[in-house]
Design an enzyme around this catalytic site. Structure first.
Site, PDB file in Angstrom:
ATOM      1  N   ASP A 249      -8.670  -3.490  -3.039  1.00  0.00           N
ATOM      2  CA  ASP A 249      -8.760  -1.989  -2.952  1.00  0.00           C
ATOM      3  C   ASP A 249      -9.700  -1.009  -3.895  1.00  0.00           C
ATOM      4  OD1 ASP A 249      -6.428  -3.896  -3.038  1.00  0.00           O
ATOM      5  OD2 ASP A 249      -4.986  -1.996  -2.669  1.00  0.00           O
TER       6      ASP A 249
ATOM      7  N   ASP B  25      -7.001   3.652  -9.320  1.00  0.00           N
ATOM      8  CA  ASP B  25      -6.607   4.525  -7.970  1.00  0.00           C
ATOM      9  C   ASP B  25      -6.992   5.941  -8.479  1.00  0.00           C
ATOM     10  OD1 ASP B  25      -5.519   2.424  -6.503  1.00  0.00           O
ATOM     11  OD2 ASP B  25      -3.586   2.652  -7.386  1.00  0.00           O
TER      12      ASP B  25
HETATM   13  N1  GLY Z   1      -3.886   0.268  -2.380  1.00  0.00           N
HETATM   14  C1  GLY Z   1      -2.798  -0.280  -2.291  1.00  0.00           C
HETATM   15  C2  GLY Z   1      -2.500  -0.612  -0.917  1.00  0.00           C
HETATM   16  O1  GLY Z   1      -3.569  -0.826  -0.188  1.00  0.00           O
HETATM   17  O2  GLY Z   1      -1.178  -0.943  -0.575  1.00  0.00           O
END
Ligand code: GLY
Length: 371
Positions: free
Chosen positions: A147, A85
Protein backbone atom coordinates in the site's frame (compact mmCIF):
# COMPACT_ATOMS: atom_id res chain seq x y z
CA UNK A 1 -32.07 15.39 12.66
CA UNK A 2 -30.02 14.48 9.62
CA UNK A 3 -27.85 16.39 7.15
CA UNK A 4 -27.46 15.48 3.53
CA UNK A 5 -24.35 16.12 1.51
CA UNK A 6 -23.70 14.80 -1.97
CA UNK A 7 -26.85 12.70 -1.67
CA UNK A 8 -25.40 11.20 1.49
CA UNK A 9 -27.33 11.36 4.73
CA UNK A 10 -25.13 12.10 7.70
CA UNK A 11 -26.31 12.03 11.29
CA UNK A 12 -26.97 15.34 13.10
CA UNK A 13 -28.33 18.71 12.04
CA UNK A 14 -24.91 20.33 11.94
CA UNK A 15 -21.88 18.63 10.55
CA UNK A 16 -18.97 17.68 12.77
CA UNK A 17 -16.07 18.08 10.37
CA UNK A 18 -13.83 15.86 12.47
CA UNK A 19 -16.06 12.86 11.68
CA UNK A 20 -15.84 11.32 8.20
CA UNK A 21 -17.72 8.49 6.50
CA UNK A 22 -15.92 5.17 6.74
CA UNK A 23 -18.22 2.31 5.77
CA UNK A 24 -21.75 1.01 5.59
CA UNK A 25 -21.77 -2.56 6.73
CA UNK A 26 -23.96 -5.13 5.03
CA UNK A 27 -27.60 -4.64 6.00
CA UNK A 28 -27.08 -1.07 7.22
CA UNK A 29 -28.21 2.05 5.40
CA UNK A 30 -26.24 5.00 6.72
CA UNK A 31 -22.54 5.74 6.78
CA UNK A 32 -20.75 4.93 9.96
CA UNK A 33 -18.52 7.90 10.72
CA UNK A 34 -15.02 7.75 12.13
CA UNK A 35 -12.84 10.37 13.79
CA UNK A 36 -10.16 12.15 11.78
CA UNK A 37 -6.82 11.08 13.19
CA UNK A 38 -3.37 10.03 12.10
CA UNK A 39 -4.28 6.44 12.94
CA UNK A 40 -7.38 6.53 10.73
CA UNK A 41 -5.90 6.03 7.26
CA UNK A 42 -9.21 6.55 5.48
CA UNK A 43 -9.82 10.10 6.74
CA UNK A 44 -8.66 11.85 3.55
CA UNK A 45 -11.01 10.03 1.18
CA UNK A 46 -14.17 11.94 2.07
CA UNK A 47 -12.63 15.39 1.50
CA UNK A 48 -11.03 13.86 -1.61
CA UNK A 49 -14.44 12.80 -2.92
CA UNK A 50 -15.78 16.30 -2.31
CA UNK A 51 -12.86 17.81 -4.26
CA UNK A 52 -13.46 15.41 -7.15
CA UNK A 53 -17.14 16.29 -7.06
CA UNK A 54 -16.33 20.00 -7.10
CA UNK A 55 -13.82 19.58 -9.96
CA UNK A 56 -16.63 18.16 -12.05
CA UNK A 57 -19.71 20.09 -10.93
CA UNK A 58 -18.13 23.42 -9.87
CA UNK A 59 -20.85 23.57 -7.22
CA UNK A 60 -19.67 26.24 -4.72
CA UNK A 61 -21.55 24.56 -1.85
CA UNK A 62 -19.51 21.41 -2.34
CA UNK A 63 -16.32 23.50 -2.39
CA UNK A 64 -17.17 24.97 1.03
CA UNK A 65 -17.67 21.48 2.44
CA UNK A 66 -14.47 20.20 0.80
CA UNK A 67 -12.55 23.04 2.43
CA UNK A 68 -14.01 22.41 5.86
CA UNK A 69 -13.40 18.67 5.81
CA UNK A 70 -9.89 19.23 4.45
CA UNK A 71 -9.11 21.74 7.22
CA UNK A 72 -10.02 19.15 9.82
CA UNK A 73 -6.92 17.15 8.82
CA UNK A 74 -4.57 20.10 9.21
CA UNK A 75 -3.27 19.09 12.64
CA UNK A 76 -1.91 15.86 11.16
CA UNK A 77 0.68 17.88 9.23
CA UNK A 78 2.08 19.15 12.54
CA UNK A 79 2.62 15.78 14.18
CA UNK A 80 5.53 13.37 13.88
CA UNK A 81 4.86 10.43 11.56
CA UNK A 82 2.64 7.70 12.91
CA UNK A 83 3.00 5.56 9.77
CA UNK A 84 3.18 5.65 5.95
CA UNK A 85 -0.53 6.48 5.50
CA UNK A 86 0.26 10.21 5.54
CA UNK A 87 0.03 10.11 1.75
CA UNK A 88 -3.50 8.70 1.66
CA UNK A 89 -4.53 11.09 4.42
CA UNK A 90 -3.08 14.33 3.16
CA UNK A 91 -2.73 13.94 -0.59
CA UNK A 92 -6.33 12.88 -1.28
CA UNK A 93 -7.50 15.86 0.79
CA UNK A 94 -4.93 18.67 0.54
CA UNK A 95 -3.42 17.32 -2.68
CA UNK A 96 -6.70 17.30 -4.59
CA UNK A 97 -7.62 20.60 -2.95
CA UNK A 98 -4.40 22.29 -4.05
CA UNK A 99 -4.62 21.00 -7.61
CA UNK A 100 -8.10 22.50 -7.91
CA UNK A 101 -7.72 25.76 -5.93
CA UNK A 102 -3.96 26.50 -5.92
CA UNK A 103 -4.39 27.64 -2.34
CA UNK A 104 -0.75 28.25 -1.21
CA UNK A 105 -1.56 27.23 2.37
CA UNK A 106 -2.46 23.76 1.07
CA UNK A 107 0.90 23.51 -0.66
CA UNK A 108 2.72 24.22 2.60
CA UNK A 109 0.77 21.47 4.32
CA UNK A 110 1.63 18.98 1.58
CA UNK A 111 5.33 19.78 1.62
CA UNK A 112 5.49 19.63 5.40
CA UNK A 113 3.70 16.27 5.36
CA UNK A 114 6.05 14.91 2.71
CA UNK A 115 9.00 15.87 4.92
CA UNK A 116 7.36 14.06 7.82
CA UNK A 117 6.76 10.93 5.72
CA UNK A 118 10.43 11.02 4.69
CA UNK A 119 11.46 10.62 8.33
CA UNK A 120 10.32 6.99 8.04
CA UNK A 121 12.82 6.31 5.24
CA UNK A 122 15.62 3.95 6.19
CA UNK A 123 18.63 4.58 3.89
CA UNK A 124 20.22 1.26 4.79
CA UNK A 125 17.15 -0.60 3.52
CA UNK A 126 16.18 1.91 0.86
CA UNK A 127 12.46 1.97 1.70
CA UNK A 128 10.04 3.71 4.03
CA UNK A 129 9.18 1.92 7.27
CA UNK A 130 5.43 1.51 6.70
CA UNK A 131 4.38 0.42 10.17
CA UNK A 132 6.74 1.60 12.94
CA UNK A 133 4.50 -0.01 15.57
CA UNK A 134 5.04 -3.49 14.10
CA UNK A 135 8.78 -3.35 14.72
CA UNK A 136 8.26 -4.13 18.39
CA UNK A 137 4.91 -5.93 18.27
CA UNK A 138 5.83 -8.39 15.49
CA UNK A 139 9.60 -8.33 15.78
CA UNK A 140 9.94 -7.21 12.16
CA UNK A 141 13.11 -5.09 12.01
CA UNK A 142 11.86 -3.06 9.05
CA UNK A 143 8.58 -3.59 7.21
CA UNK A 144 7.30 -2.17 3.94
CA UNK A 145 3.76 -2.83 2.76
CA UNK A 146 2.56 -2.71 -0.83
CA UNK A 147 0.00 0.00 0.00
CA UNK A 148 2.99 2.27 0.70
CA UNK A 149 3.55 2.54 -3.08
CA UNK A 150 0.53 4.86 -3.17
CA UNK A 151 2.11 7.19 -0.65
CA UNK A 152 5.13 7.91 -2.84
CA UNK A 153 2.97 10.30 -4.86
CA UNK A 154 3.06 13.01 -2.20
CA UNK A 155 6.89 12.78 -2.15
CA UNK A 156 7.16 13.19 -5.92
CA UNK A 157 4.72 16.07 -5.85
CA UNK A 158 6.46 17.90 -3.02
CA UNK A 159 9.88 17.50 -4.71
CA UNK A 160 8.43 19.05 -7.87
CA UNK A 161 6.68 21.91 -6.11
CA UNK A 162 9.35 23.54 -4.00
CA UNK A 163 10.13 20.77 -1.49
CA UNK A 164 13.46 18.99 -1.08
CA UNK A 165 14.78 17.06 -4.12
CA UNK A 166 15.73 14.37 -1.62
CA UNK A 167 12.03 13.42 -1.51
CA UNK A 168 12.23 12.36 -5.16
CA UNK A 169 15.26 10.17 -4.44
CA UNK A 170 13.49 8.51 -1.52
CA UNK A 171 10.45 7.71 -3.67
CA UNK A 172 12.61 6.24 -6.46
CA UNK A 173 14.66 4.19 -4.01
CA UNK A 174 11.51 2.84 -2.34
CA UNK A 175 9.91 1.88 -5.66
CA UNK A 176 13.09 0.24 -6.95
CA UNK A 177 13.66 -1.86 -3.85
CA UNK A 178 9.98 -2.83 -3.72
CA UNK A 179 10.10 -3.88 -7.37
CA UNK A 180 13.18 -5.98 -6.78
CA UNK A 181 12.07 -7.82 -3.65
CA UNK A 182 8.37 -7.67 -2.95
CA UNK A 183 7.15 -9.68 -5.96
CA UNK A 184 7.12 -13.36 -6.76
CA UNK A 185 8.20 -14.69 -10.19
CA UNK A 186 4.55 -14.52 -11.42
CA UNK A 187 4.44 -10.77 -10.47
CA UNK A 188 1.98 -11.32 -7.63
CA UNK A 189 3.17 -9.46 -4.54
CA UNK A 190 3.77 -10.04 -0.87
CA UNK A 191 1.65 -7.66 1.15
CA UNK A 192 4.50 -7.06 3.60
CA UNK A 193 8.24 -7.21 2.96
CA UNK A 194 10.48 -7.63 6.00
CA UNK A 195 14.00 -6.26 5.71
CA UNK A 196 17.06 -6.38 7.89
CA UNK A 197 18.18 -3.03 9.27
CA UNK A 198 21.88 -3.93 9.62
CA UNK A 199 22.63 -4.67 5.98
CA UNK A 200 19.21 -3.97 4.40
CA UNK A 201 18.66 -7.45 2.95
CA UNK A 202 15.17 -8.81 2.26
CA UNK A 203 14.33 -11.35 4.95
CA UNK A 204 10.90 -12.59 3.87
CA UNK A 205 7.52 -11.68 2.45
CA UNK A 206 4.37 -12.22 4.50
CA UNK A 207 0.73 -11.25 4.35
CA UNK A 208 -1.34 -9.10 6.66
CA UNK A 209 -4.65 -8.67 4.89
CA UNK A 210 -4.41 -11.50 2.37
CA UNK A 211 -5.33 -15.18 2.57
CA UNK A 212 -1.74 -16.46 2.82
CA UNK A 213 1.83 -15.24 2.51
CA UNK A 214 2.02 -16.45 -1.09
CA UNK A 215 -1.51 -15.55 -2.17
CA UNK A 216 -2.47 -12.55 -4.28
CA UNK A 217 -4.46 -10.19 -2.05
CA UNK A 218 -6.61 -8.26 -4.52
CA UNK A 219 -6.23 -4.75 -3.17
CA UNK A 220 -2.50 -5.24 -2.64
CA UNK A 221 -2.13 -6.04 -6.34
CA UNK A 222 -4.27 -2.99 -7.17
CA UNK A 223 -2.03 -0.74 -5.07
CA UNK A 224 0.94 -2.12 -7.00
CA UNK A 225 -0.65 -1.48 -10.43
CA UNK A 226 -1.59 2.05 -9.45
CA UNK A 227 1.69 2.72 -7.64
CA UNK A 228 4.06 1.64 -10.41
CA UNK A 229 1.99 3.43 -13.05
CA UNK A 230 2.28 6.61 -10.97
CA UNK A 231 6.02 6.08 -10.44
CA UNK A 232 6.46 5.81 -14.21
CA UNK A 233 4.48 9.04 -14.66
CA UNK A 234 6.79 10.83 -12.24
CA UNK A 235 10.15 9.35 -13.36
CA UNK A 236 9.57 8.45 -17.02
CA UNK A 237 11.83 5.47 -16.32
CA UNK A 238 10.71 2.66 -18.63
CA UNK A 239 11.59 -0.07 -16.14
CA UNK A 240 8.68 1.09 -13.99
CA UNK A 241 6.34 1.15 -16.98
CA UNK A 242 7.29 -2.39 -17.99
CA UNK A 243 6.84 -3.50 -14.43
CA UNK A 244 3.42 -1.85 -14.06
CA UNK A 245 2.30 -3.83 -17.11
CA UNK A 246 3.54 -7.15 -15.74
CA UNK A 247 1.80 -6.52 -12.44
CA UNK A 248 -1.41 -5.52 -14.27
CA UNK A 249 -1.27 -8.48 -16.65
CA UNK A 250 -1.28 -11.13 -13.92
CA UNK A 251 -4.22 -9.37 -12.26
CA UNK A 252 -6.17 -9.26 -15.54
CA UNK A 253 -5.35 -12.87 -16.41
CA UNK A 254 -6.77 -14.10 -13.11
CA UNK A 255 -9.96 -12.02 -12.96
CA UNK A 256 -13.38 -13.65 -12.81
CA UNK A 257 -15.85 -13.04 -15.66
CA UNK A 258 -17.34 -9.85 -14.24
CA UNK A 259 -13.91 -8.21 -13.90
CA UNK A 260 -14.35 -7.67 -10.15
CA UNK A 261 -11.86 -9.71 -8.09
CA UNK A 262 -12.56 -11.87 -5.10
CA UNK A 263 -10.95 -10.32 -2.03
CA UNK A 264 -7.95 -12.58 -2.57
CA UNK A 265 -7.26 -14.27 -5.92
CA UNK A 266 -6.35 -17.44 -4.01
CA UNK A 267 -9.21 -17.47 -1.51
CA UNK A 268 -10.03 -21.15 -1.00
CA UNK A 269 -13.81 -20.73 -1.30
CA UNK A 270 -13.90 -19.09 -4.73
CA UNK A 271 -16.51 -18.72 -6.33
CA UNK A 272 -18.30 -18.21 -2.99
CA UNK A 273 -15.67 -15.86 -1.53
CA UNK A 274 -16.59 -12.17 -1.04
CA UNK A 275 -15.63 -9.77 -3.78
CA UNK A 276 -13.60 -6.59 -3.37
CA UNK A 277 -15.10 -3.79 -5.43
CA UNK A 278 -12.56 -1.36 -3.96
CA UNK A 279 -9.72 -3.23 -5.65
CA UNK A 280 -11.59 -3.00 -8.95
CA UNK A 281 -11.97 0.78 -8.52
CA UNK A 282 -8.26 1.31 -7.77
CA UNK A 283 -7.29 -0.89 -10.71
CA UNK A 284 -9.72 0.74 -13.14
CA UNK A 285 -8.36 4.17 -12.31
CA UNK A 286 -4.76 2.95 -12.69
CA UNK A 287 -5.40 1.15 -15.98
CA UNK A 288 -6.95 4.24 -17.53
CA UNK A 289 -3.71 6.10 -16.80
CA UNK A 290 -1.52 3.15 -17.83
CA UNK A 291 -3.39 2.93 -21.16
CA UNK A 292 -2.06 6.38 -22.09
CA UNK A 293 1.61 5.48 -21.57
CA UNK A 294 1.92 2.30 -23.66
CA UNK A 295 1.76 1.58 -27.41
CA UNK A 296 -1.77 1.63 -28.80
CA UNK A 297 -2.39 -2.15 -28.85
CA UNK A 298 -1.62 -2.52 -25.15
CA UNK A 299 -3.29 0.81 -24.46
CA UNK A 300 -6.52 -0.45 -25.96
CA UNK A 301 -6.26 -3.64 -23.89
CA UNK A 302 -5.90 -1.71 -20.62
CA UNK A 303 -8.53 0.85 -21.49
CA UNK A 304 -11.06 -1.82 -22.46
CA UNK A 305 -10.36 -3.75 -19.28
CA UNK A 306 -10.91 -0.59 -17.21
CA UNK A 307 -14.16 0.08 -19.08
CA UNK A 308 -15.36 -3.45 -18.36
CA UNK A 309 -14.58 -2.97 -14.67
CA UNK A 310 -16.49 0.29 -14.55
CA UNK A 311 -19.41 -1.17 -16.50
CA UNK A 312 -19.60 -4.04 -14.08
CA UNK A 313 -19.33 -1.75 -11.04
CA UNK A 314 -22.10 0.40 -12.51
CA UNK A 315 -24.65 -2.41 -12.69
CA UNK A 316 -27.38 -2.89 -10.11
CA UNK A 317 -25.32 -5.70 -8.60
CA UNK A 318 -22.48 -3.41 -7.49
CA UNK A 319 -24.03 0.07 -7.32
CA UNK A 320 -25.74 0.78 -4.01
CA UNK A 321 -28.64 2.73 -5.59
CA UNK A 322 -31.52 2.62 -3.10
CA UNK A 323 -29.90 0.00 -0.87
CA UNK A 324 -27.73 2.50 0.98
CA UNK A 325 -26.06 5.91 0.77
CA UNK A 326 -22.75 4.84 -0.78
CA UNK A 327 -21.95 4.62 -4.48
CA UNK A 328 -20.92 0.96 -4.31
CA UNK A 329 -21.55 -2.31 -2.47
CA UNK A 330 -19.37 -5.41 -2.12
CA UNK A 331 -15.95 -4.27 -0.93
CA UNK A 332 -13.80 -6.14 1.56
CA UNK A 333 -11.63 -4.24 4.03
CA UNK A 334 -9.82 -6.76 6.21
CA UNK A 335 -11.02 -10.33 5.73
CA UNK A 336 -8.60 -12.05 8.15
CA UNK A 337 -9.74 -9.59 10.86
CA UNK A 338 -13.39 -10.29 9.99
CA UNK A 339 -13.90 -6.58 9.41
CA UNK A 340 -15.71 -4.75 6.59
CA UNK A 341 -16.59 -7.87 4.63
CA UNK A 342 -18.96 -7.35 1.69
CA UNK A 343 -19.45 -3.74 2.74
CA UNK A 344 -19.62 -0.26 1.24
CA UNK A 345 -16.27 1.40 2.00
CA UNK A 346 -15.29 5.02 1.47
CA UNK A 347 -12.13 4.34 -0.54
CA UNK A 348 -14.07 2.23 -3.04
CA UNK A 349 -16.28 5.26 -3.69
CA UNK A 350 -13.22 7.55 -3.90
CA UNK A 351 -11.42 5.50 -6.55
CA UNK A 352 -14.68 4.78 -8.41
CA UNK A 353 -15.27 8.51 -8.77
CA UNK A 354 -11.63 9.08 -9.73
CA UNK A 355 -11.82 6.34 -12.38
CA UNK A 356 -15.06 7.73 -13.83
CA UNK A 357 -13.62 11.25 -13.97
CA UNK A 358 -10.46 9.92 -15.63
CA UNK A 359 -12.45 7.92 -18.18
CA UNK A 360 -14.53 10.97 -18.98
CA UNK A 361 -11.36 13.05 -19.43
CA UNK A 362 -9.86 10.38 -21.69
CA UNK A 363 -12.99 10.33 -23.83
CA UNK A 364 -12.83 14.13 -24.14
CA UNK A 365 -9.09 14.18 -24.85
CA UNK A 366 -8.42 16.14 -21.68
CA UNK A 367 -5.75 15.65 -19.05
CA UNK A 368 -6.58 12.67 -16.83
CA UNK A 369 -5.06 14.21 -13.76
CA UNK A 370 -6.13 17.17 -11.72
CA UNK A 371 -3.61 19.94 -12.48
N1 GLY B 1 -4.21 0.49 3.09
C1 GLY B 1 -5.01 -0.41 3.80
C2 GLY B 1 -5.87 -1.23 2.95
O1 GLY B 1 -5.73 -1.27 1.74
O2 GLY B 1 -6.74 -1.88 3.49
Amino acid sequence: MQCTLLGMTLPGDTLDYTMVPRHILKGQHEWELSKVSQENWIAGFWPGILWYDYSYTHNPKIKVQAEKYTDSLHFISQLPAYDHDLGFLMFCSYGNGYKITHNPAYKDVIIRTADTLATLFNPKVGTILSWPREVASKGWPHNTIMDNMMNLEILFWAAKHGGSKHLYDIAVSHATKTMEHQFRPDYGNYHVAIYDTIDGHFIKGVTHQGYADNSMWARGQSWAIYGFTMVYRETKDKKFLNFAQKVADVYLKRLPKDYIPYWDFDAPDIPNAPKDASAACVTASALIELSTYVPSKSGTKYRKAAEKMLESLSTSHYQSRNINNAFLLHSTGHFPNHSEIDASIIYADYYYLEALIRLNALQENKSLLLE
